[in-house]
Design a protein around this motif. Structure first.
Motif, short mmCIF file in Angstrom:
data_model
loop_
_atom_site.label_atom_id
_atom_site.label_comp_id
_atom_site.label_asym_id
_atom_site.label_seq_id
_atom_site.Cartn_x
_atom_site.Cartn_y
_atom_site.Cartn_z
N LYS A 1 25.77 10.85 90.32
CA LYS A 1 24.62 10.84 91.24
C LYS A 1 23.31 10.98 90.48
N GLN B 1 22.35 7.66 88.97
CA GLN B 1 21.78 6.71 89.93
C GLN B 1 20.32 7.04 90.23
N ARG B 2 20.06 8.33 90.42
CA ARG B 2 18.69 8.73 90.75
C ARG B 2 17.77 8.51 89.55
N ARG C 1 17.90 6.16 87.31
CA ARG C 1 17.48 4.77 87.22
C ARG C 1 16.40 4.48 88.26
N MET C 2 16.58 5.09 89.45
CA MET C 2 15.63 4.84 90.52
C MET C 2 14.25 5.39 90.18
N ALA D 1 16.65 16.05 90.11
CA ALA D 1 17.72 16.83 90.75
C ALA D 1 17.30 17.11 92.18
N THR D 2 17.13 16.03 92.93
CA THR D 2 16.81 16.16 94.35
C THR D 2 17.29 14.89 95.03
N VAL E 1 18.08 11.37 97.01
CA VAL E 1 17.53 10.01 96.90
C VAL E 1 16.36 9.84 97.87
N GLN F 1 12.57 8.97 96.86
CA GLN F 1 11.88 7.78 97.36
C GLN F 1 10.53 8.14 97.98
N THR G 1 19.00 -0.99 91.71
CA THR G 1 18.41 -0.12 90.69
C THR G 1 19.34 1.03 90.35
N MET G 2 19.90 1.66 91.37
CA MET G 2 20.74 2.83 91.14
C MET G 2 21.99 2.49 90.36
#
Ligand SMILES: Cc1ncc(COP(=O)(O)O)c(C=O)c1O
Lengths: 388, 164
Positions: free
Chosen positions: A293, A296-297, A299-300, A366-367, A369, A373, B26-27
């Motif tokens: 997780k 993923q975050r 990269r975002m 560490a929060t 998605v 955003q 993206t993720m």
């Protein structure tokens, strides 16, 4: 001289934390999205909490041996083998009250007054004060965005003096997210051996390495004997509040650290130790889910900053992005303060992390998605107002 | 490679069906076209059936009743349980039907606005279907957790706003 004037000058002279001021500011405001938190947003996995409740019910409420529960030390020794680190659980490992205590007792064991401690910066905020309290002199070693905030042997050599005694490494790094490959570490090890330095290697974010596997400097030939490895349960297992960390070092060093630990702490809390044991024995699946997780975050958030025109090196570890805000013309304090006031997003100005942090902000991912955003939208709008 | 990618996409969509293809891409470190292509493919293959929302109905409509009904049936030659299952799931008031191992055969979930409405459905529609040999009806009193989501409101972030 009044009563309070006689309090320890060493303590009085430690500057108060730059983070503290931001905390006070942010804490008064409502509807703040925080990217300022240096701890996981996940609650400790239920199986771990449940094991601790069970331990309490069974009456595990007493002191443990100074070094910590033998089963836990054995589990730690096993766990460290994943990183090619071999430590004897009887003689070379101590369970501490967080990695924090381990940092303190390692420095107090290694330093005599006047010794210099080399601290690659930007870095975690407790190394400097702990060095001063242990009688040492902190010496910052800058790391740069151009190097992805890795420590280079050249920059290290430039700050070495005859008083240099200890090098503190913190990779994956808080606040930059930098990691060092085995090759990078070899070059540093060479310098450490050449100058006969001790190394304190704070590897608390080891599990949060997103490309390949974390490499420890203690696994490089010639380094084990001069290195104290510090880690803990806080980050990878989402267990900050339990206050369980540990140090691994050769017995000659560890026994002295243990003396301090024994007389100042006695032992780490048993409920936390039982929970840590459960996490190390049965927690790897949950841990991996959290790591995925974060990745993923990560990269975002990095893409988010780049899309809004802020340069952002790729943070390959920990859970922080460290975007470059120099293009806005603001200092990192100004940026963080205005962002908080105008857009209600809390970040930490890079300047609080020492030399080289100015011009950057630390943003924890560490929060959730959704929160990331929203925060990115708000920061993006804020940055637009600056370039007008 | 595509199966694990598809799985990761499914998990992200399951958690939040409003997430954009771009964000998913993206993720997962792929390009948006690939994400869209895989999602469309899974829609065509009926792996993805609907984009829905987890709702705590208890907070909206106190009248709503849900019954979980254990149904025993005699399976039929050739078609086994499937034909009977179909006769049951065609009713719009039935929200789910599953074949179970153990003491009964089909688990049927029915939703309605009154206890009576649901009771009537069981006695008049369900029990009278040929090959249905018995039913046991349980009314749901409260949902604590559904589809991985805990329904209480206590999940606040306990952390300090800023920490080192
Ligand atoms: C680099 C680093 N080391 C050590 C710690 C201390 O962690 P703990 O005392 O919870 O183990 C932290 C916490 O933020 C950290 O970021």
């Amino acid at each position: 001289m009044s009563l309070y004037d006689r309090l320890s000058p060493a303590v009085k002279n430690i500057p108060s934390s730059g983070i503290r001021r931001f905390f006070d500011l942010a804490n008064q405001m409502e509807d703040v999205i925080s990217l300022g938190v240096g701890e996981p947003d996940f609650v400790t996995p239920w199986h771990v909490r449940e094991a601790s409740v069970d331990a309490l019910e069974r009456g595990f409420t007493s002191y443990t041996s100074n070094k910590g529960l033998p089963e836990l030390r054995a589990a730690i020794a096993d766990y460290l083998q994943d990183f090619h680190l071999n430590y004897n659980s009887e003689e070379e490992i101590v369970v501490t009250v967080g990695g924090s205590e381990a940092i303190d007792i390692a420095l107090r064991t290694l330093l005599t007054p006047g010794d210099e401690v080399l601290i690659p910066e930007p870095s975690y905020v407790s190394y400097r004060p702990c060095t001063i309290l242990a009688g040492g002199t902190p010496v910052g070693v800058p790391t740069y965005a151009e190097d992805e905030f890795r420590l280079t042997p050249e920059h290290l050599r430039a700050r070495i003096t005859p008083q240099s005694k200890v090098l503190i490494l913190c990779f994956p790094n808080n606040p930059t997210g930098a990691v060092m490959t085995e090759e990078d570490l070899r070059a540093i090890a060479e310098v450490a051996i050449e100058h006969d330095l001790f190394v304190i290697s704070d590897e608390i974010y080891a599990e949060l390495t997103y490309e390949g596997r974390h490499a420890s400097i203690a696994a490089i030939p010639g380094m084990r004997e001069r290195t104290v490895v510090i880690s803990g349960m806080s980050k990878a297992f989402a267990m900050t509040g339990w206050r369980i960390g540990y140090a691994a070092a050769p017995a000659d060093i560890l026994n002295l650290m243990l003396k301090i630990h024994q007389y100042t702490i006695l032992c780490a809390p048993v409920m936390g130790q039982m929970a840590a044991l459960e996490a190390l024995r049965n927690g790897s699946a949950e841990k991996q889910k959290m790591v995925d997780k974060y990745n993923q975050r990560r990269r975002m958030i990095v893409k988010g900053f780049r899309d809004m025109g802020l340069a952002c090196h790729e943070p390959k570890g920990a859970f922080y992005a460290f975007p470059d805000i120099r293009s806005t013309g603001l200092t990192s304090e100004e940026f963080a303060e205005r962002l908080l006031q105008h857009s209600r997003v809390a970040v930490v100005p890079g300047s609080v992390f020492g030399e080289g942090g100015e011009g950057f902000i630390r943003c924890s991912y560490a929060t959730s998605v959704e929160q990331i955003q929203k925060a990115l939208e708000r920061i993006g709008d804020f940055v637009k107002t600056l370039s007008l | 490679m595509n199966t694990s990618l598809k799985l990761q996409i499914l998990h992200l969509l399951h958690e939040n069906s409003t997430i954009s293809h771009e964000t998913i891409a993206t993720m997962l470190n792929i390009d948006t076209e690939t994400a869209s292509r895989l999602i469309e493919q899974m829609e065509r293959e009926k792996i993805i059936l609907r984009y829905s929302t987890v709702i705590n109905w208890d907070k909206v409509e106190s009248q709503r009743v849900t019954a979980v009904i254990d149904v025993k049936v005699t399976p039929q030659r050739e078609v086994g349980f499937d034909a009977i299952a179909e006769r049951i799931y065609r009713f719009p008031e039935v929200t789910s039907v599953s074949l179970m191992s153990g003491a009964y055969d089909l688990q049927v979930v029915v939703e309605g606005y009154h206890l009576k409405e649901v009771a009537r459905f069981v006695s008049e529609k369900l029990s009278t279907i040929e090959h249905v040999t018995g039913t046991t009806t349980h009314f749901k009193l409260k949902t604590y957790k559904f589809d991985g989501v805990i329904f209480d409101d206590r999940e606040d972030d306990q952390r300090l706003v800023i920490a080192p």
